[in-house]
Design an enzyme around this catalytic site. Structure first.
Site, mmCIF file in Angstrom:
data_model
loop_
_atom_site.group_PDB
_atom_site.id
_atom_site.type_symbol
_atom_site.label_atom_id
_atom_site.label_comp_id
_atom_site.label_asym_id
_atom_site.label_seq_id
_atom_site.Cartn_x
_atom_site.Cartn_y
_atom_site.Cartn_z
ATOM 1 N N ASP A 114 0.838 -1.210 0.000
ATOM 2 C CA ASP A 114 0.000 0.000 0.000
ATOM 3 C C ASP A 114 0.870 1.256 0.000
ATOM 4 O OD1 ASP A 114 -2.350 -1.573 0.158
ATOM 5 O OD2 ASP A 114 -2.024 -1.818 2.302
ATOM 6 N N HIS A 161 -5.411 -3.570 5.637
ATOM 7 C CA HIS A 161 -5.054 -3.879 4.254
ATOM 8 C C HIS A 161 -6.249 -4.445 3.493
ATOM 9 C CE1 HIS A 161 -2.749 -4.878 0.739
ATOM 10 N NE2 HIS A 161 -3.134 -6.136 0.830
HETATM 11 N N1 LIG Z 1 -0.349 -8.437 1.946
HETATM 12 C C1 LIG Z 1 -0.453 -8.039 0.705
HETATM 13 O O1 LIG Z 1 -0.279 -6.855 0.400
HETATM 14 C C2 LIG Z 1 -0.745 -9.006 -0.387
HETATM 15 C C3 LIG Z 1 -1.188 -10.284 -0.096
HETATM 16 N N2 LIG Z 1 -1.440 -11.197 -1.079
HETATM 17 C C4 LIG Z 1 -1.898 -12.523 -0.665
HETATM 18 O O2 LIG Z 1 -0.806 -13.449 -0.698
HETATM 19 C C5 LIG Z 1 -1.307 -14.783 -0.823
HETATM 20 C C6 LIG Z 1 -0.533 -15.561 -1.879
HETATM 21 O O3 LIG Z 1 -0.745 -15.011 -3.157
HETATM 22 P P1 LIG Z 1 -0.044 -15.663 -4.451
HETATM 23 O O4 LIG Z 1 1.372 -15.926 -4.186
HETATM 24 O O5 LIG Z 1 -0.430 -14.834 -5.601
HETATM 25 O O6 LIG Z 1 -0.822 -17.068 -4.527
HETATM 26 P P2 LIG Z 1 -0.342 -18.415 -5.251
HETATM 27 O O7 LIG Z 1 -1.527 -19.310 -5.322
HETATM 28 O O8 LIG Z 1 0.387 -18.096 -6.509
HETATM 29 O O9 LIG Z 1 0.729 -19.017 -4.234
HETATM 30 C C7 LIG Z 1 0.369 -19.458 -2.967
HETATM 31 C C8 LIG Z 1 1.308 -20.573 -2.568
HETATM 32 O O10 LIG Z 1 0.918 -21.012 -1.271
HETATM 33 C C9 LIG Z 1 1.081 -22.411 -1.251
HETATM 34 N N3 LIG Z 1 0.336 -23.031 -0.175
HETATM 35 C C10 LIG Z 1 -0.978 -23.334 -0.104
HETATM 36 N N4 LIG Z 1 -1.247 -23.946 1.047
HETATM 37 C C11 LIG Z 1 -0.083 -24.004 1.742
HETATM 38 C C12 LIG Z 1 0.284 -24.519 3.000
HETATM 39 N N5 LIG Z 1 -0.609 -25.106 3.790
HETATM 40 N N6 LIG Z 1 1.567 -24.415 3.376
HETATM 41 C C13 LIG Z 1 2.480 -23.811 2.580
HETATM 42 N N7 LIG Z 1 2.190 -23.317 1.377
HETATM 43 C C14 LIG Z 1 0.926 -23.420 0.974
HETATM 44 C C15 LIG Z 1 0.633 -22.868 -2.625
HETATM 45 O O11 LIG Z 1 1.111 -24.187 -2.929
HETATM 46 C C16 LIG Z 1 1.246 -21.796 -3.500
HETATM 47 O O12 LIG Z 1 2.544 -22.153 -3.941
HETATM 48 C C17 LIG Z 1 -2.797 -14.620 -1.139
HETATM 49 O O13 LIG Z 1 -3.545 -14.848 0.038
HETATM 50 C C18 LIG Z 1 -2.921 -13.165 -1.563
HETATM 51 O O14 LIG Z 1 -4.212 -12.648 -1.364
HETATM 52 C C19 LIG Z 1 -1.257 -10.878 -2.389
HETATM 53 C C20 LIG Z 1 -0.787 -9.626 -2.743
HETATM 54 C C21 LIG Z 1 -0.547 -8.582 -1.788
HETATM 55 O O1 LIG Z 2 -5.743 -7.452 -3.953
HETATM 56 C C1 LIG Z 2 -5.412 -8.569 -3.539
HETATM 57 O O2 LIG Z 2 -6.204 -9.512 -3.359
HETATM 58 C C2 LIG Z 2 -3.974 -8.790 -3.220
HETATM 59 C C3 LIG Z 2 -3.536 -7.695 -2.341
HETATM 60 O O3 LIG Z 2 -3.693 -7.746 -1.152
HETATM 61 C C4 LIG Z 2 -3.042 -6.474 -2.975
HETATM 62 O O4 LIG Z 2 -2.685 -6.480 -4.164
HETATM 63 O O5 LIG Z 2 -2.991 -5.453 -2.275
#
Ligand SMILES: NC(=O)C1=CN([C@@H]2O[C@H](COP(=O)(O)OP(=O)(O)OC[C@H]3O[C@@H](n4cnc5c(N)ncnc54)[C@H](O)[C@@H]3O)[C@@H](O)[C@H]2O)C=CC1
Ligand SMILES: O=C([O-])CC(=O)C(=O)O
Length: 319
Positions: A150, A177
């Protein structure tokens, strides 16, 4: 020895984040944990000529080894959004994943800094905290929700309007967030925006995630910008705790009393980081009239999100 463990390391965020952490010379050991594909990701990254020794861990039975001795645990594990979903729609799947990983951290590296990326952050951070409490190892100075994206977005979008150098543009973004809980403090900038510019900026910062979800059209949410932001946050933690640099500040979502008077016990605020994590959590800034309204909306939603995380851990303990 500075070990960083990435949980969810094979994912869209996990892979580029691990790459950026491998490039950080302060990291001496990089433990990559996921339920799939970590041997390949680890083998690939291990050829890069930087100090970190990279090891892949796969499946629950290897979680303990991935976590033992970790100085920082970063958690991007879980499912991302698809168009039309809110972050809260991810709760049912991600709450259980985060709870399980937090249990591992509480058992195997209770003193580590835990940086939670998995959404909904407003609820997953209270989940980690409640799990740590159950294990008698909770330290509010060491558990962080990563809201850095953010702040990264706010600097980018604001500098597009002001024309100021993006690298030296710093916009505090506090609250939580997701949507209305994201509260950019534009009044802290010397630039004066028109009401229309201000409203458009607030909207874009609050819904920047949706912009990416829409553009990816079903293929997930922000991964590369999140990896950048996550690496920046971990780097700040290491600068403060390993290099003992003074004046390291990031906005991050923590258990704090800064907004306790308004009934929330978790809030993202400007935090000075030190050797033990949170050194100083800055109080709320003085709000403009417009920001007062945004703050009230943020508080109302945060209360619900926080309680949902707390209840989830209490309910699963009662089972
Ligand atoms: N805090 C923030 O600003 C942001 C948060 N996110 C969040 O981050 C998370 C991940 O997003 P992506 O990487 O795009 O998803 P993705 O689906 O590409 O990767 C997630 C990974 O987590 C793994 N996974 C699932 N269950 C698991 C477990 N029990 N133990 C270990 N690994 C496990 C999967 O195998 C996969 O490799 C989502 O919840 C998303 O909403 C995304 C963008 C920004
Ligand atoms: O928008 C989403 O779901 C992933 C996230 O948290 C971000 O990009 O800020």
């Amino acid at each position: 020895m500075v070990k960083v463990a990435v949980l969810g390391a094979a994912g869209g965020i996990g892979q580029p984040l691990s790459l950026l952490l491998k490039a950080n010379p302060l990291v001496t050991e990089l433990a990559l944990f996921d339920i799939v594909n970590t041997p390949g990701v680890a083998a690939d990254l291990s050829h890069i000529n930087t100090p970190a020794k990279v090891t892949g861990y796969i499946g629950d039975e290897q979680l303990g080894d991935a976590l033992k001795g970790a100085h920082v645990v970063v958690i991007p594990a879980g499912v991302p959004r698809k168009p039309g979903m809110t972050r809260d729609d991810l709760f049912n799947i991600n709450a259980g994943i985060v709870k399980n990983l937090a249990t591992g951290a509480a058992k195997h590296c209770p003193k580590a800094f835990v940086a939670v990326i998995s959404n909904p952050v407003n609820s997953t951070v209270p989940i980690v905290a409640e799990v740590f409490k159950q294990h008698g190892v909770f330290d509010p100075k060491r558990i962080f929700g990563v809201t850095t994206l953010d702040i990264v977005r706010a600097a980018t979008f604001v500098s597009e309007i002001t024309g100021a150098d993006v690298a030296s543009t710093n916009v505090p973004v506090i609250g939580g967030h997701s949507g209305a809980t994201i509260l950019p403090i534009l009044s802290s900038l010397s630039h004066s925006f028109t009401d229309a510019q201000r409203d458009a900026l607030v909207q874009r910062i609050q819904y920047g995630g949706d912009e990416v979800v829409k553009a990816k059209n079903g293929a997930g949410s922000a991964t590369l910008s999140m990896a950048y932001a996550g690496a920046r946050f971990v780097s700040a933690l290491l600068d403060a705790s390993v290099l003992k640099k003074a004046g390291v500040k990031e906005c991050t979502y923590i258990k704090t009393d800064v907004a306790a008077a308004d009934g929330v016990e978790y809030f993202s605020t400007v935090v000075e980081l030190g050797v033990d994590g949170v050194a100083v959590a800055h109080p709320l800034p003085s709000f403009s009239e417009h920001e007062k309204k945004l703050y009230a909306a943020a508080i109302a939603e945060l209360k619900v999100n926080i309680q949902k995380g707390i209840d989830f851990v209490a309910k699963s303990a009662a089972l």
